[in-house]
Write a protein that holds these residues in place. Sequence first.
Motif, short mmCIF file in Angstrom:
data_model
loop_
_atom_site.label_atom_id
_atom_site.label_comp_id
_atom_site.label_asym_id
_atom_site.label_seq_id
_atom_site.Cartn_x
_atom_site.Cartn_y
_atom_site.Cartn_z
N PHE A 133 -48.08 4.29 18.69
CA PHE A 133 -48.72 3.91 17.43
C PHE A 133 -48.82 5.13 16.53
O PHE A 133 -48.46 5.09 15.36
CB PHE A 133 -50.10 3.33 17.68
CG PHE A 133 -50.73 2.75 16.45
CD1 PHE A 133 -50.47 1.45 16.06
CD2 PHE A 133 -51.59 3.51 15.66
CE1 PHE A 133 -51.03 0.92 14.91
CE2 PHE A 133 -52.16 2.99 14.52
CZ PHE A 133 -51.88 1.69 14.14
N ALA A 134 -49.31 6.24 17.07
CA ALA A 134 -49.43 7.50 16.33
C ALA A 134 -49.62 8.62 17.34
O ALA A 134 -49.78 8.38 18.54
CB ALA A 134 -50.63 7.45 15.36
N LEU A 135 -49.56 9.86 16.86
CA LEU A 135 -50.05 10.98 17.64
C LEU A 135 -51.53 11.15 17.34
O LEU A 135 -51.95 11.05 16.19
CB LEU A 135 -49.32 12.27 17.30
CG LEU A 135 -47.96 12.53 17.92
CD1 LEU A 135 -47.49 13.92 17.53
CD2 LEU A 135 -47.95 12.37 19.43
N THR A 156 -46.08 22.31 15.38
CA THR A 156 -44.96 21.73 16.12
C THR A 156 -45.11 20.22 16.25
O THR A 156 -44.15 19.46 16.07
CB THR A 156 -44.85 22.37 17.52
OG1 THR A 156 -44.62 23.77 17.38
CG2 THR A 156 -43.73 21.74 18.33
N ALA A 157 -46.33 19.78 16.58
CA ALA A 157 -46.59 18.34 16.72
C ALA A 157 -46.36 17.62 15.40
O ALA A 157 -45.79 16.51 15.37
CB ALA A 157 -48.01 18.12 17.21
N LEU A 158 -46.80 18.21 14.30
CA LEU A 158 -46.59 17.62 12.99
C LEU A 158 -45.10 17.46 12.69
O LEU A 158 -44.66 16.41 12.20
CB LEU A 158 -47.25 18.47 11.91
CG LEU A 158 -48.78 18.48 11.87
CD1 LEU A 158 -49.27 19.63 10.99
CD2 LEU A 158 -49.33 17.15 11.35
N PRO A 167 -47.25 8.67 12.43
CA PRO A 167 -48.43 9.31 11.83
C PRO A 167 -49.15 10.20 12.83
O PRO A 167 -48.98 10.08 14.05
CB PRO A 167 -49.32 8.12 11.43
CG PRO A 167 -48.42 6.92 11.45
CD PRO A 167 -47.37 7.20 12.47
N VAL A 168 -49.97 11.11 12.31
CA VAL A 168 -50.77 12.01 13.13
C VAL A 168 -52.24 11.84 12.75
O VAL A 168 -52.61 12.05 11.59
CB VAL A 168 -50.35 13.48 12.95
CG1 VAL A 168 -51.21 14.39 13.83
CG2 VAL A 168 -48.87 13.66 13.27
N THR A 169 -53.06 11.46 13.73
CA THR A 169 -54.50 11.33 13.53
C THR A 169 -55.19 12.58 14.06
O THR A 169 -54.94 12.99 15.19
CB THR A 169 -55.03 10.08 14.25
OG1 THR A 169 -54.43 8.91 13.71
CG2 THR A 169 -56.54 9.97 14.09
#
Length: 427
Positions: A133-135, A156-158, A167-169
Amino acid sequence: MRVIRNAELADGRTRDVRIADDGRIDAVGEDLDGETLVDADGMLLLPGMVDVHVHFRQPGDAHKETWSSGSRSAAAGGVTTVVDQPNTDPPTTTGEAFDAKEDLARNALVDYGINGGVTEEWDPDSLFERPLFALGEVFLADSTGDMGIDTELFETALERAADADVPVTVHAEDADLFDEGARERDDADAWSAYRTAEAEQIAVEDAVAVADGTGAQVHVAHTSTPEGVDAAKDGGATCEVTPHHLFLSRDDLDALGTFGRMNPPLRSEERRAALVERLVDGTIDVVATDHAPHTREEKQASIWDAPSGVPGVETALPLLLAAARDDDTALTFERVRDVTAANPADIFGLPQKGRIEEGRDADLVLVDPDETEPIRGERLHSKCSWTPFEGFEGVFPKTTLVRGNRVYDRLGGAESFLPTAGQNVRR
């Protein structure tokens, strides 16, 4: 085809909603043909809440919550989609851990998403092969467990998330700005004094600054201060707030004690009121619960030893609806609809969810806005059986449908759950 008749929508229109056999909305109109499922008789019909932030505790802590109990609580509160965070045991940082969690999630009554976590030991290659779903909730500078990461790994994760269009939460609190002097105290307010408002604001500013240029879509979790909300918006990120930061403040901590400990902590009454203003005026994008249940025994410890987190998946929509029907607030049913359903569906790319429109999933919640009930922990369906909102008034669902299947019902008076299988919204 089945029809919900004479329902009042959030914008005040009275319409029929016809549901096709495949669980999607076939039509929204007047005098529609079809078998009557419910004559709503002017009751309020809303799209089901998409709660993009829950901790259902499996695997690892099934004594606190399970996918079965948590999703029952969600359905009884009008939540039709939940998104589980990765800080379980083991954390959802590898493809193998994702698969194990999804096996458990198939016990859910409602639809679900599963977030992938980021640690020094994460395996992004196998994670991004799964229907994430997202990170996130990605912890910056501070963590509740072993999920905290440094700026280099965050960047790096982004970048990896941007490449995968995921997406990143972000959980944004800077531990360097915590007030160590507060550790000399043992009163209920000490946790709020320790985890300062500035720690959130600076961490949000840092997060959006690092994200700038990576192409990543950033969503800031559970912003607890108006400064944090404004920093997210100024930086081009979306943000969510929780019901506990909207309805509770540090003024409530004498009564709540350690049951009011959460991350981020409760803030001043002035900051709480400022969050409500931003909810009403459209600045806040999403209301999500950060549903984080613990047992009563676990919470009955010192302010420094009690675990952080409160349950909320069953009470979020009822609290917001009760506030919207109150003439003393400027909150509207349309705004509640947007922050609980339409906006999270748009932000996280769920074109099948979030609206009562032809072609969308028939994720629907029917309530009587004229009927409020006191919130009682013993009546809720989470395994923890307590709530920080004890005694608050809520407008609870009469029936909840997921993809046209009635999963919760009490229109006839008696409460019932109907067995169905939730689906991963990314599959």
